[in-house]
Motif scaffolding. Structure first.
Motif: not given
Length: 173
Positions: A16-17, A41-43, A107-108, A112-113
Motif C-alpha cells: 500500500l503506497v 500495488l495499491e495506491i 492509511a492504517i 488492514e482492509r
C-alpha cells in the motif's frame, strides 16, 4: 527507512503506497514498485475533511457541503486516474483507492482492509516541534499500524526524481 514488525521469509505480496498526489508521489510509487517488483500495488489517497469542517463552521448549507465533498472527490479521482496512467506496465497488479479523513489513520484502516504486508509513506521535512505537536502521516502509520512500513524522506524522493526521469527517457529512446 524500512521498519520491520516481524521477520518474514516471504516477499511482500501486497504493498500500500499512501500518496498525496503531489509530483513527489510518482517517485514514491516507483520506489515501492522497485522494492518488490512482483507485489500487487495499491495506491491510496485520503481526502481531507478540513474544508468541510470550515464550511460547517461558516454555517454553510448541507447541500453546499455535499457539493464541496463531491467536487473534491471528483478532482481526486481525476488526479488519481492521471497519476496512475503513468504506470501502464503494472496495470494488472495496480489498484487505486480514495478514502476520507486523516491520511495517517485512513492509511492504517486501508492497510488492514486490504491486508497489505507493507505500507510505503513519504516524509516531508518538518521541524521537531511541528512533528511533536502536529504529528505526521508517517509517524501515525509507524505508531498505530501493524504492517511493515517504508518511510521515504522527501529529500530522497527529490534526489531520485531526476534519475527516474532519465531512466524513463532512456527507455523510450
Amino acid at each position: 527507512v524500512l521498519v520491520v514488525r516481524a521477520m518474514r521469509s516471504q516477499r511482500y505480496a501486497r504493498v500500500l503506497v499512501a500518496v498525496d498526489l503531489s509530483p513527489a508521489s510518482e517517485t514514491l510509487v516507483r520506489v515501492a514498485a522497485q522494492l518488490e517488483p512482483r507485489a500487487d500495488l495499491e495506491i491510496f489517497n485520503a481526502l481531507s475533511t478540513l474544508g468541510e469542517a470550515r464550511l460547517r463552521s461558516a454555517e454553510a448549507t448541507e447541500a453546499a457541503v455535499r457539493a464541496y465533498r463531491e467536487r473534491c472527490l471528483q478532482q481526486a479521482q481525476d488526479r488519481m486516474v492521471a497519476f496512475s496512467s503513468s504506470f501502464d506496465a503494472r496495470r494488472n497488479r495496480f489498484l487505486t483507492t480514495i478514502g476520507r479523513g486523516d491520511p495517517g489513520v485512513q492509511a492504517i484502516v486501508q492497510q488492514e482492509r486490504s491486508g497489505a504486508d507493507l505500507v510505503v509513506v513519504g516524509k516531508r521535512t518538518a521541524s521537531a516541534w511541528q512533528d511533536f505537536f502536529l504529528g505526521s502521516v508517517a509517524h501515525r502509520v509507524l505508531s498505530w499500524g501493524s504492517s511493515d512500513v517504508l518511510v521515504v524522506p522527501q529529500a530522497h524522493v527529490e534526489a531520485t526524481a531526476p534519475i527516474a526521469l532519465q531512466r524513463i527517457r532512456g527507455a523510450h529512446a
